[in-house]
Design a protein around this motif. Structure first.
Motif, PDB file in Angstrom:
ATOM      1  N   TYR A   1       5.393  -3.459   5.372  1.00  0.00           N
ATOM      2  CA  TYR A   1       5.340  -2.229   6.411  1.00  0.00           C
ATOM      3  C   TYR A   1       4.233  -2.348   7.067  1.00  0.00           C
ATOM      4  N   THR A   2       3.728  -1.010   7.798  1.00  0.00           N
ATOM      5  CA  THR A   2       2.423  -1.041   8.623  1.00  0.00           C
ATOM      6  C   THR A   2       1.389  -0.389   7.751  1.00  0.00           C
ATOM      7  N   ASN A   3       0.385  -1.154   7.685  1.00  0.00           N
ATOM      8  CA  ASN A   3      -0.568  -1.010   6.790  1.00  0.00           C
ATOM      9  C   ASN A   3      -1.885  -0.500   7.252  1.00  0.00           C
TER      10      ASN A   3
ATOM     11  N   GLY B   1       0.807  -1.293   0.085  1.00  0.00           N
ATOM     12  CA  GLY B   1       0.259   0.074  -0.147  1.00  0.00           C
ATOM     13  C   GLY B   1       0.760   1.264  -0.077  1.00  0.00           C
ATOM     14  N   GLY B   2       2.185   1.043  -0.167  1.00  0.00           N
ATOM     15  CA  GLY B   2       2.846   2.156  -0.126  1.00  0.00           C
ATOM     16  C   GLY B   2       3.263   3.101   1.076  1.00  0.00           C
ATOM     17  N   MET B   3       2.963   2.168   2.285  1.00  0.00           N
ATOM     18  CA  MET B   3       3.367   2.782   3.548  1.00  0.00           C
ATOM     19  C   MET B   3       4.759   2.642   4.038  1.00  0.00           C
TER      20      MET B   3
ATOM     21  N   ASP C   1       8.784  -8.725   1.282  1.00  0.00           N
ATOM     22  CA  ASP C   1       9.665  -8.731   0.066  1.00  0.00           C
ATOM     23  C   ASP C   1       9.122  -9.551  -0.965  1.00  0.00           C
ATOM     24  N   PHE C   2       7.826 -10.339  -0.747  1.00  0.00           N
ATOM     25  CA  PHE C   2       7.153 -11.031  -1.691  1.00  0.00           C
ATOM     26  C   PHE C   2       5.665  -9.978  -2.159  1.00  0.00           C
ATOM     27  N   ALA C   3       5.822  -8.894  -1.672  1.00  0.00           N
ATOM     28  CA  ALA C   3       4.473  -8.243  -1.876  1.00  0.00           C
ATOM     29  C   ALA C   3       4.644  -7.461  -3.369  1.00  0.00           C
ATOM     30  N   GLY C   4       3.515  -7.029  -3.774  1.00  0.00           N
ATOM     31  CA  GLY C   4       3.480  -6.492  -5.056  1.00  0.00           C
ATOM     32  C   GLY C   4       4.387  -5.256  -5.188  1.00  0.00           C
ATOM     33  N   ASP C   5       4.177  -4.642  -6.412  1.00  0.00           N
ATOM     34  CA  ASP C   5       5.177  -3.484  -6.626  1.00  0.00           C
ATOM     35  C   ASP C   5       4.336  -2.165  -6.311  1.00  0.00           C
ATOM     36  N   ARG C   6       4.857  -1.453  -5.542  1.00  0.00           N
ATOM     37  CA  ARG C   6       4.224  -0.151  -4.669  1.00  0.00           C
ATOM     38  C   ARG C   6       4.032   0.584  -5.889  1.00  0.00           C
ATOM     39  N   ARG C   7       4.630   0.768  -6.904  1.00  0.00           N
ATOM     40  CA  ARG C   7       4.551   1.686  -8.014  1.00  0.00           C
ATOM     41  C   ARG C   7       3.305   1.684  -8.586  1.00  0.00           C
ATOM     42  N   LEU C   8       2.623   0.571  -8.536  1.00  0.00           N
ATOM     43  CA  LEU C   8       1.515   0.143  -9.221  1.00  0.00           C
ATOM     44  C   LEU C   8       0.210   0.299  -8.094  1.00  0.00           C
TER      45      LEU C   8
END
Length: 334
Positions: free
Chosen positions: A96-98, A34-36, A60-67
Motif C-alpha cells: 500500500y502507501t507507506n 506497515g498496516g496502512m 503480495d510478497f510482504a510480511g504478515d501485517r498482523r505481526l
C-alpha cells in the motif's frame, strides 16, 4: 566493449552492483507491511485503487501485517538464512502507501525497523501526494541515522495513461515531491510500468527521457501484470488490450536501458506476480530464464545503459583497457 568495473560484468548498473560497492557484500530485501491503506482506496482520491493493483496493495510478497515490524523482520530473516548466510538487509515497506499514516505512527514503525543492527537501509514505497512537511522532516531525520530511500510510483508521464490506470495525481505533484526529497538529500527510486495499455514504445521512451532530466537515483522497470480481482483483469478478459509477449518485452527493456543515464541504478528489469493471482503474461513466471535471455541479447546486440545518449565504452592510456565514458553533451534528451 569494456564495462565499468562497478557494474560487475553486466551492461547496466544493477542494484546488486550498487549495494556491493556501498556495503562490500550482497544486501537482501525484507518486504514489510506497515498496516496502512491508500488514498486511492479509502475515498480520499478513489475507492478502487489503481487499475492494476491487487487486493494486497502491491505487497503480495510482504510480511504478515498482523505481526509487529520486528516479528516480520525476524520471520523473513529466517526464511532467507535457510538458503544462504546473510548479514545485511534493506527494510522495505512495500504494501500500500507507506507514508499514509500519522507521523508518530510512521516514526514508530520506521524506527523499529532501523533499530535492527543488520538493517542498513530503510526503503519506503509511497505516493507523491502523501509526503507532507512533517513526514518529509521525519524521513530527513532518519536519513541522518541510516540511509533512507523513497520509492515513488510514477508508472508513466502521460496524462491519458495516468487517467486510465487511475493513478490519482498529476505529474506536477510528482515533481513537487521529488524537489522536496532532493532538497533533503533523500534518494528517490521511481517505479515505471512497461506494457501499459495503449502506450507505444515511443511513449515509454518519453518517460525514460523525462526521468533522465530529474534528480532521481534509481528506477524500476516493471512488467505489467494482469492479476485476478482487478479492474485491469476485466479489461484484459474483455479483449480491450493485449499484454506484451516475451520477445516484445525484452526488446523494449533493451531500448529503455540504452536510453537511460548510466548513473541511474536499475532496481528491477521485470517482475514476478503472485502465481495464484497472475492471469497474464504467464511467461513472466520464468523470471531467471527471462533475465538470462535479456543478458544474452544485450551482449549479442552490444547494447549497454546510456548507449543511445552518446555514452561510449573507451580504452585508456598505457595500452591497458579500462572502463570509461565519453558523452555527447549535445544530446537533447540528456
Amino acid at each position: 566493449m569494456y564495462l565499468p568495473s562497478e557494474w560487475l560484468g553486466k551492461p547496466y548498473y544493477s542494484l546488486d552492483a550498487y549495494l556491493k560497492k556501498e556495503f562490500g557484500e550482497k544486501v537482501y530485501k525484507l518486504s514489510l507491511d506497515g498496516g496502512m491503506t491508500c488514498p486511492n482506496r479509502d475515498g480520499t482520491c478513489g475507492t478502487r485503487g489503481c487499475i492494476f493493483c491487487s487486493e494486497g496493495g502491491s505487497g503480495d510478497f510482504a510480511g504478515d501485517r498482523r505481526l509487529s515490524i520486528s516479528e516480520q523482520i525476524r520471520a523473513q530473516k529466517a526464511m532467507l538464512q535457510k538458503k544462504r548466510p546473510v548479514r545485511k538487509y534493506i527494510a522495505y515497506f512495500q504494501a500500500y502507501t507507506n507514508t499514509y499514516a500519522p507521523v508518530n505512527v510512521l516514526e514508530k514503525l520506521f524506527t523499529e525497523a532501523l533499530s535492527d543492527p543488520e538493517v542498513v537501509i530503510l526503503s519506503v514505497a509511497t505516493r507523491p501526494d502523501c509526503l507532507g512537511a512533517e513526514i518529509l522532516d521525519l524521513l530527513e531525520r532518519l536519513n541522518r541515522w541510516k540511509p533512507v530511500w523513497v520509492e515513488l510510483g510514477l508508472q508513466t508521464i502521460h496524462a491519458s495513461t495516468a487517467a486510465y490506470i487511475r493513478r490519482g495525481y498529476p505529474l506536477s505533484c510528482f515533481e513537487t515531491a521529488l524537489e522536496e526529497l532532493h532538497r533533503r538529500e533523500i534518494p528517490v527510486i521511481v517505479h515505471t510500468i512497461l506494457g501499459l495499455p495503449f502506450e507505444t514504445e515511443e511513449m515509454v521512451l518519453d518517460t525514460m527521457h523525462y526521468l533522465n532530466r530529474q534528480p532521481v537515483s534509481g528506477i524500476k522497470l516493471q512488467l505489467l501484470h494482469v492479476l485476478k480481482h482487478t479492474d485491469l483483469a476485466k479489461d484484459y478478459l474483455d479483449g480491450k488490450f493485449q499484454v506484451l509477449d516475451r520477445d516484445a518485452y525484452l526488446t523494449l527493456v533493451m531500448h529503455c536501458l540504452a536510453a537511460l543515464r548510466p548513473d541511474l541504478v536499475i532496481h528491477r528489469l521485470t517482475g514476478d506476480g503472485p502465481k495464484d493471482l497472475l492471469i497474464a503474461p504467464l511467461w513472466s513466471q520464468a523470471k531467471r530464464s527471462v533475465l538470462n535471455d535479456l543478458h544474452r541479447r544485450l551482449k549479442e546486440a552490444q547494447i549497454w545503459q546510456g548507449k543511445d545518449l552518446g555514452f561510449r565504452m573507451t580504452d585508456t592510456a598505457n595500452g591497458q583497457p579500462r572502463p570509461n565514458y565519453t558523452k555527447n553533451t549535445s544530446d537533447k534528451n540528456f
